[in-house]
Design an enzyme around this catalytic site. Structure first.
Site, PDB file in Angstrom:
ATOM      1  N   ARG A 142      19.491 -27.100 -14.538  1.00 44.99           N
ATOM      2  CA  ARG A 142      21.532 -27.404 -14.692  1.00 44.99           C
ATOM      3  C   ARG A 142      22.109 -26.324 -15.122  1.00 44.99           C
ATOM      4  O   ARG A 142      22.884 -26.004 -15.522  1.00 44.99           O
ATOM      5  CB  ARG A 142      21.645 -28.383 -15.683  1.00 44.99           C
ATOM      6  N   HIS A 145      43.069 -14.505   4.816  1.00 47.66           N
ATOM      7  CA  HIS A 145      41.883 -15.874   4.954  1.00 47.66           C
ATOM      8  C   HIS A 145      42.334 -16.664   6.185  1.00 47.66           C
ATOM      9  O   HIS A 145      40.826 -17.462   7.141  1.00 47.66           O
ATOM     10  CB  HIS A 145      41.184 -15.688   3.796  1.00 47.66           C
ATOM     11  N   LYS A 154      32.695 -17.288  -7.877  1.00 49.01           N
ATOM     12  CA  LYS A 154      32.734 -18.371  -6.416  1.00 49.01           C
ATOM     13  C   LYS A 154      30.932 -18.248  -6.156  1.00 49.01           C
ATOM     14  O   LYS A 154      30.567 -16.699  -5.484  1.00 49.01           O
ATOM     15  CB  LYS A 154      33.873 -17.795  -5.868  1.00 49.01           C
ATOM     16  N   HIS A 184      39.358 -16.098   8.767  1.00 48.88           N
ATOM     17  CA  HIS A 184      37.865 -17.941   8.468  1.00 48.88           C
ATOM     18  C   HIS A 184      38.365 -18.234  10.000  1.00 48.88           C
ATOM     19  O   HIS A 184      37.089 -18.462  10.780  1.00 48.88           O
ATOM     20  CB  HIS A 184      38.522 -18.321   7.548  1.00 48.88           C
ATOM     21  N   LYS A 241      40.603  -7.608  -9.118  1.00 50.01           N
ATOM     22  CA  LYS A 241      40.239  -9.327  -9.154  1.00 50.01           C
ATOM     23  C   LYS A 241      40.066  -9.782 -10.345  1.00 50.01           C
ATOM     24  O   LYS A 241      40.858 -10.426 -10.730  1.00 50.01           O
ATOM     25  CB  LYS A 241      38.979  -8.504  -8.531  1.00 50.01           C
ATOM     26  N   GLU A 290      40.977 -21.311  -9.295  1.00 48.99           N
ATOM     27  CA  GLU A 290      41.637 -21.220  -8.253  1.00 48.99           C
ATOM     28  C   GLU A 290      42.879 -22.930  -8.095  1.00 48.99           C
ATOM     29  O   GLU A 290      42.535 -23.220  -6.987  1.00 48.99           O
ATOM     30  CB  GLU A 290      40.984 -21.287  -6.807  1.00 48.99           C
ATOM     31  N   HIS A 337      33.002 -10.903   8.326  1.00 46.65           N
ATOM     32  CA  HIS A 337      34.095 -11.313   7.623  1.00 46.65           C
ATOM     33  C   HIS A 337      35.721 -10.134   6.804  1.00 46.65           C
ATOM     34  O   HIS A 337      36.581 -10.045   7.855  1.00 46.65           O
ATOM     35  CB  HIS A 337      33.489 -11.557   6.241  1.00 46.65           C
ATOM     36  N   ARG A 357      44.671 -17.139  -7.899  1.00 45.74           N
ATOM     37  CA  ARG A 357      43.659 -16.868  -7.451  1.00 45.74           C
ATOM     38  C   ARG A 357      44.196 -17.533  -5.777  1.00 45.74           C
ATOM     39  O   ARG A 357      43.075 -16.223  -5.230  1.00 45.74           O
ATOM     40  CB  ARG A 357      42.664 -16.995  -8.054  1.00 45.74           C
ATOM     41  N   ASN A 403      43.439 -15.248  -0.980  1.00 43.87           N
ATOM     42  CA  ASN A 403      43.020 -15.493   0.500  1.00 43.87           C
ATOM     43  C   ASN A 403      44.042 -15.203   1.214  1.00 43.87           C
ATOM     44  O   ASN A 403      44.370 -14.914   2.548  1.00 43.87           O
ATOM     45  CB  ASN A 403      43.784 -17.838   0.379  1.00 43.87           C
ATOM     46  N   GLU A 424      38.470  -5.300   2.088  1.00 48.28           N
ATOM     47  CA  GLU A 424      38.439  -5.801   0.714  1.00 48.28           C
ATOM     48  C   GLU A 424      38.993  -5.797  -0.191  1.00 48.28           C
ATOM     49  O   GLU A 424      40.291  -6.028  -1.037  1.00 48.28           O
ATOM     50  CB  GLU A 424      37.069  -7.133   0.359  1.00 48.28           C
TER      51      GLU A 424
HETATM   52 ZN    ZN Z   1      37.188 -12.505   2.539  1.00 44.28          ZN
END
Ligand code: ZN
Ligand code: ADP
Length: 359
Positions: free
Chosen positions: A124, A249, A146, A253, A228, A238, A265, A242, A246, A188
């Site tokens: 946990r 993205h 993340k 994506h 960041k 987010e 990526h 935040r 993206n 990035e």
């Molecule tokens: Zn990314």
């Protein structure tokens, strides 16, 4: 009726530091001896990074009588799965690692996401530190907590927000990182400049011919981390701000999925950012000149800004965007630029807008 209220409002302090320098890796065992984060360390790494650095860290720790074990998973995005997570967890259980253990995520973004997610759910939740070895992980993914794995359906859809105890960025790792991976990570970094800091964008432009020098990279990574961290401090999970991370993205994506993740990526979001910039200009926000500056910087670094090289039909990309859960009433939450250094989330972009831009 009996009502029992479970009061669970708690103040959580998830603060941590990001350390950036050369030589931090060699000193890591020392540091953990002085300030332990557990009684046992599981170093999670991949086959490439493990070969060069994994054994070394294990030996450094053991030479200081620190209990440690090396767990190596297959390198590459393909290994970022629930299956791999299960394998790592089973290995840790077989070793008898308890709640007093700590994970060291030693590798690129893939290892960081995977090992962080293991840490989030093992017993946990146990502490972990990020030791990013790729530029992408240093300037972006190791910060913010993340953590996730991919599924057949989509990237990063099973995961958690789970912050590391520390992020240790040793620039020396970059000496063995393949050139293509440097460019990948730079995508990035440029994104951070584009969404939040025009001075940083100027800095990158000004230093373009020595952008991969270690001294410049040090400044670059520091600024990238600051941007960041600043966004995350305002919106850890987010809920709003935040989302500007993206930028590039949504289309990026979709391109990755359409190419079955055979594109990196960084390359995918570079293309995504270029279309997002064009869309920003078309909607009357961004100057055409800024679109060109963005593309020029990408091009110099060796990042693509057009789809044409990939023989990919816009229809296929649109299809993938359509599956995106961010679409409400045909409108997409799409990150646009007002200007270089100033991003915002628009809910006015339609699939048709994207179709026109792609064509
Ligand atoms: Zn990314
Ligand atoms: P990313 O960091 O871009 O999210 P990965 O974690 O898959 O993606 O890292 C990219 C590739 O670079 C992987 O093959 C990984 O093993 C390799 N790699 C990461 N860091 C280093 C390094 N310091 N030296 C050599 N190879 C590295």
């Amino acid at each position: 009726m009996e009502t029992i209220r479970v009061n669970l409002k708690e103040e959580i302090d998830n603060s941590y530091v990001i350390l950036i320098d050369e030589g931090l890796f060699d000193n890591l065992a020392n540091e953990l001896k002085q300030k332990p984060l557990g009684n046992y360390y599981a170093i999670i790494t991949d086959t490439n990074v493990g070969k060069v650095y994994g054994k070394k860290l294990l030996e450094n720790l053991q030479s200081k009588n620190i209990n440690a074990h090396l767990i190596t998973s297959q390198a590459g995005e393909k290994g970022k799965t629930r299956k791999t997570k299960e394998k790592i967890e089973d290995e840790m259980l077989e070793l008898g690692l308890g709640r007093d253990s700590c994970i060291i995520a030693l590798g690129g973004g893939v290892v960081g996401d995977l090992a962080g997610f293991v840490a989030a759910t093992y017993m946990r939740g146990i502490p972990y530190i990020q030791v990013p070895t790729s530029l992408l992980a240093m300037g972006d993914s190791s910060i913010g907590g993340k953590v996730a794995v991919d599924t057949l359906h989509a990237k990063n859809v099973i995961g958690a927000f789970y912050q590391p105890k520390k992020v240790i960025i040793d620039l020396n790792f970059l000496r063995t990182l393949p050139k293509s991976e440097l460019a990948n990570g730079m995508a990035e970094v440029i994104k951070h400049a584009l969404i939040k800091d025009k001075d940083f964008f100027h800095f990158l432009e000004k230093n373009i011919d020595k952008i991969m020098d270690l001294e410049i990279l040090k400044k670059t990574i520091k600024r990238s981390c600051e941007i960041k961290a600043d966004i995350i401090m305002q919106d850890e999970k987010e809920k709003g701000l935040r989302r500007i991370l993206n930028y590039g993205h949504t289309i990026g994506h979709a391109i990755e999925a359409a190419l079955s993740y055979k594109i990196s990526h960084g390359n995918a979001i570079a293309i995504g950012m270029s279309y997002a910039a064009k869309l920003s200009a078309k909607k009357g926000f961004l100057h055409e000149g800024s679109v060109i500056r963005q593309n020029n910087l990408m091009e110099y670094i060796g990042l693509p800004h057009r789809l044409s090289h990939h023989k990919l039909k816009p229809r296929k990309i649109l299809g993938n965007i359509q599956y995106d859960k961010k679409i409400v009433d045909g409108k997409i939450n799409f990150v646009l630029l007002n200007s270089i250094g100033d991003a915002f989330v628009s809910d006015e972009i339609t699939l048709d807008d994207i179709k026109q831009i792609l064509e």
